[in-house]
Design a protein around this motif. Structure first.
Motif, PDB file in Angstrom:
ATOM      1  N   GLU A  38      -4.755   6.489  -4.630  1.00  0.00           N
ATOM      2  CA  GLU A  38      -5.633   6.173  -3.520  1.00  0.00           C
ATOM      3  C   GLU A  38      -5.813   4.645  -3.541  1.00  0.00           C
ATOM      4  O   GLU A  38      -6.060   4.074  -4.604  1.00  0.00           O
ATOM      5  CB  GLU A  38      -6.968   6.867  -3.717  1.00  0.00           C
ATOM      6  CG  GLU A  38      -7.902   6.674  -2.572  1.00  0.00           C
ATOM      7  CD  GLU A  38      -8.984   7.763  -2.531  1.00  0.00           C
ATOM      8  OE1 GLU A  38      -9.452   8.034  -1.436  1.00  0.00           O
ATOM      9  OE2 GLU A  38      -9.340   8.294  -3.601  1.00  0.00           O
ATOM     10  N   VAL A  39      -5.657   3.999  -2.387  1.00  0.00           N
ATOM     11  CA  VAL A  39      -5.688   2.535  -2.351  1.00  0.00           C
ATOM     12  C   VAL A  39      -6.897   2.057  -1.551  1.00  0.00           C
ATOM     13  O   VAL A  39      -7.107   2.493  -0.413  1.00  0.00           O
ATOM     14  CB  VAL A  39      -4.392   1.968  -1.717  1.00  0.00           C
ATOM     15  CG1 VAL A  39      -4.439   0.442  -1.683  1.00  0.00           C
ATOM     16  CG2 VAL A  39      -3.164   2.443  -2.486  1.00  0.00           C
ATOM     17  N   PHE A  40      -7.683   1.187  -2.165  1.00  0.00           N
ATOM     18  CA  PHE A  40      -8.837   0.591  -1.489  1.00  0.00           C
ATOM     19  C   PHE A  40      -8.598  -0.899  -1.268  1.00  0.00           C
ATOM     20  O   PHE A  40      -7.969  -1.567  -2.084  1.00  0.00           O
ATOM     21  CB  PHE A  40     -10.107   0.718  -2.345  1.00  0.00           C
ATOM     22  CG  PHE A  40     -10.528   2.134  -2.601  1.00  0.00           C
ATOM     23  CD1 PHE A  40     -11.163   2.882  -1.628  1.00  0.00           C
ATOM     24  CD2 PHE A  40     -10.288   2.729  -3.835  1.00  0.00           C
ATOM     25  CE1 PHE A  40     -11.560   4.190  -1.867  1.00  0.00           C
ATOM     26  CE2 PHE A  40     -10.678   4.032  -4.087  1.00  0.00           C
ATOM     27  CZ  PHE A  40     -11.313   4.766  -3.096  1.00  0.00           C
ATOM     28  N   ILE A  88       0.839  -1.200   0.000  1.00  0.00           N
ATOM     29  CA  ILE A  88       0.000   0.000   0.000  1.00  0.00           C
ATOM     30  C   ILE A  88       0.875   1.251   0.000  1.00  0.00           C
ATOM     31  O   ILE A  88       0.680   2.187  -0.795  1.00  0.00           O
ATOM     32  CB  ILE A  88      -0.940   0.017   1.229  1.00  0.00           C
ATOM     33  CG1 ILE A  88      -1.871  -1.195   1.206  1.00  0.00           C
ATOM     34  CG2 ILE A  88      -1.741   1.312   1.261  1.00  0.00           C
ATOM     35  CD1 ILE A  88      -2.655  -1.407   2.496  1.00  0.00           C
ATOM     36  N   ARG A  89       1.893   1.258   0.875  1.00  0.00           N
ATOM     37  CA  ARG A  89       2.765   2.444   0.961  1.00  0.00           C
ATOM     38  C   ARG A  89       3.439   2.707  -0.380  1.00  0.00           C
ATOM     39  O   ARG A  89       3.543   3.847  -0.816  1.00  0.00           O
ATOM     40  CB  ARG A  89       3.805   2.257   2.051  1.00  0.00           C
ATOM     41  CG  ARG A  89       3.195   2.391   3.433  1.00  0.00           C
ATOM     42  CD  ARG A  89       4.274   2.583   4.488  1.00  0.00           C
ATOM     43  NE  ARG A  89       3.655   2.893   5.770  1.00  0.00           N
ATOM     44  CZ  ARG A  89       4.034   2.360   6.926  1.00  0.00           C
ATOM     45  NH1 ARG A  89       5.030   1.498   6.964  1.00  0.00           N
ATOM     46  NH2 ARG A  89       3.423   2.709   8.043  1.00  0.00           N
ATOM     47  N   GLY A  90       3.880   1.620  -1.044  1.00  0.00           N
ATOM     48  CA  GLY A  90       4.553   1.773  -2.338  1.00  0.00           C
ATOM     49  C   GLY A  90       3.617   2.385  -3.375  1.00  0.00           C
ATOM     50  O   GLY A  90       3.990   3.311  -4.101  1.00  0.00           O
ATOM     51  N   LEU A  91       2.393   1.896  -3.444  1.00  0.00           N
ATOM     52  CA  LEU A  91       1.450   2.398  -4.449  1.00  0.00           C
ATOM     53  C   LEU A  91       1.111   3.864  -4.181  1.00  0.00           C
ATOM     54  O   LEU A  91       0.915   4.654  -5.102  1.00  0.00           O
ATOM     55  CB  LEU A  91       0.167   1.552  -4.443  1.00  0.00           C
ATOM     56  CG  LEU A  91       0.313   0.139  -5.019  1.00  0.00           C
ATOM     57  CD1 LEU A  91      -0.911  -0.710  -4.690  1.00  0.00           C
ATOM     58  CD2 LEU A  91       0.525   0.197  -6.535  1.00  0.00           C
ATOM     59  N   ARG A  92       1.045   4.206  -2.910  1.00  0.00           N
ATOM     60  CA  ARG A  92       0.706   5.588  -2.568  1.00  0.00           C
ATOM     61  C   ARG A  92       1.885   6.536  -2.837  1.00  0.00           C
ATOM     62  O   ARG A  92       1.709   7.601  -3.413  1.00  0.00           O
ATOM     63  CB  ARG A  92       0.257   5.688  -1.110  1.00  0.00           C
ATOM     64  CG  ARG A  92      -1.163   5.136  -0.926  1.00  0.00           C
ATOM     65  CD  ARG A  92      -1.612   5.163   0.518  1.00  0.00           C
ATOM     66  NE  ARG A  92      -1.567   6.487   1.121  1.00  0.00           N
ATOM     67  CZ  ARG A  92      -2.455   7.441   0.899  1.00  0.00           C
ATOM     68  NH1 ARG A  92      -3.453   7.224   0.080  1.00  0.00           N
ATOM     69  NH2 ARG A  92      -2.337   8.613   1.490  1.00  0.00           N
ATOM     70  N   SER A  93       3.094   6.111  -2.454  1.00  0.00           N
ATOM     71  CA  SER A  93       4.220   7.048  -2.577  1.00  0.00           C
ATOM     72  C   SER A  93       4.764   7.109  -4.003  1.00  0.00           C
ATOM     73  O   SER A  93       5.071   8.185  -4.498  1.00  0.00           O
ATOM     74  CB  SER A  93       5.322   6.690  -1.577  1.00  0.00           C
ATOM     75  OG  SER A  93       5.820   5.401  -1.882  1.00  0.00           O
TER      76      SER A  93
END
Ligand SMILES: *Cc1c(COP(=O)(O)O)cnc(C)c1O
Length: 390
Positions: free
Chosen positions: A242-244, A232-237
């Motif tokens: 936005e991750v669901f 999740i952190r990787g996709l966000r940074s």
């Protein structure tokens, strides 16, 4: 055989869900959200009980649904805030109006459905595509969304090619949905899945706003969530996405019990059979996927062995063979555990056997009866119009 309070207090057959256990999992997803900024929804199809949905709504960012009926029920249970996420392999033209008014996120299952319907949704609905990452982790293809010739989602390579070639006057692709596993507790599989997307469709991740990582993972006590946090952190940074998450069974599987009573015990060619006042039709996945549910009190070295059988006329209406430290007698209770997901939502009244009553187990072992079924429910299925010319 004795079973613990308060399971001995209900009329049987009964479905009981333990709200405290649901809360344990809700606390995990809330902590995930706090630590990573992801948003958590509940995919309602494993257990679609309005009192439970209302209870969960305040701890979640919404619900995930796959039909207009589910969408409507979920919307009615949402408390103001929160979003409805929709995906289905088969959207019909006549449903688009309802879906527009009920849903906030719609992920089309194929490029054909995208072409046909994306232009019909009003602007407030965020549009995405379900993607098939093409990476299988399951031995049984009946619940593997990535099985060969899968009907679920756009293959990654098709998505990458389409994204490069598409017309700019089509609605924007806002996001993608991945849902590619079932009852896994190994979040490194999710990491591998996301890596697959990065490898085959990097341009897509650059252009979208959100990614929905689906469900298909459980959160048992002591689960290692580090790979999930890192994904999740990787996709966000890296991509600013936005991750669901939209787990289903994770919230309710371990919270659900089926309480039954023994109606009869007899020998059948050298084995003891105990007939219960429930049936596999209260948990049809037992037959569909051929597995045996957990039963309270079963011990590998138990001296008293029984075939636990359901009470319909079907010869195969059998739960399995179980061993107990004491003999079973008529009137004893048998408690099935970890049956909260995909049981009640699939249960039916074949053979005129009534559905289990539904109970919520609240804090401090307080039981609440939510619903009993009866002949009017059975009869209503078979009520027909006196005369209705077509
Ligand atoms: C069924 C489903 C879920 C929930 O799956 P679980 O295995 O119950 O976690 C989430 N997303 C989609 C698209 C689904 O079809």
């Amino acid at each position: 055989m004795q079973i613990e309070a308060p399971f001995n207090l209900v009329e049987t057959p009964a479905f009981v869900y333990d709200e405290t256990e649901v809360d344990r999992v809700l606390a995990i997803t809330r902590r995930l959200s706090a630590e990573t900024g992801c948003k958590s929804c509940y995919s309602v199809k494993p257990l679609t009980l309005p009192p439970l949905l209302r209870h969960m709504a305040s701890s979640l960012d919404g619900f995930a649904v796959s039909s207009p009926f589910e969408a409507r029920l979920a919307r009615e249970c949402l408390s103001g805030e929160g979003a409805i996420h929709f995906t289905s392999p088969g959207i019909r033209e006549r449903e688009v109006g309802d879906l527009t008014s009920l849903c906030d996120y719609v992920s089309f299952n194929s490029l054909g459905q995208w072409r046909r319907f994306s232009g019909h949704f009003s602007r407030h609905v965020s549009l995405g595509l379900r993607v098939n990452p093409g990476l299988s982790f399951l031995d049984d293809e009946r619940y593997d969304p990535c099985r060969l010739h899968s009907k679920l989602g756009v293959p990654l390579k098709d998505l990458a090619g389409w994204q490069n070639s598409r017309h700019s006057n089509l609605p924007r692709l806002d996001g993608i949905l991945l849902h590619s596993n079932c009852e896994s507790t190994d979040f490194s599989e999710l990491d591998k899945t996301v890596r697959q997307v990065k490898e085959y469709a990097p341009n897509v991740l650059e252009e979208i706003r959100w990614i929905n990582l689906g469900g298909g993972y459980l959160f048992p006590r002591g689960a290692n969530l580090e790979p999930l946090v890192a994904v999740i952190r990787g996709l966000r940074s890296v991509y600013g996405l936005e991750v669901f998450l939209e787990p289903g069974a994770a919230f309710v599987r371990s919270a659900g019990y089926m309480v039954s009573s023994v109606l009869d015990v007899f020998f059948s060619e050298g084995k003891s059979v105990a007939v219960l006042d429930t049936t596999v039709n209260h948990m049809p996945e037992l037959l569909e996927f051929d597995f045996e549910p957990d039963v309270n009190g079963h011990q590998e070295d138990g001296q008293f062995e029984y075939i636990l059988a359901g009470c319909t006329c079907l010869a195969g209406d059998v739960f399995g063979e179980y061993k107990f430290p004491q003999p079973l007698e008529v009137g004893d209770r048998v408690l099935f555990c970890n049956v909260g997901s995909y049981t009640l939502t699939k249960a039916h009244m074949f053979n005129g056997i009534n559905l289990p009553g539904i109970y919520a187990l609240k804090e401090a072992d307080r039981l609440e009866l939510l619903r009993e079924f009866g002949y009017p429910d059975y009869e209503s299925r078979w009520t027909t119009y006196a005369s209705s010319p077509v």
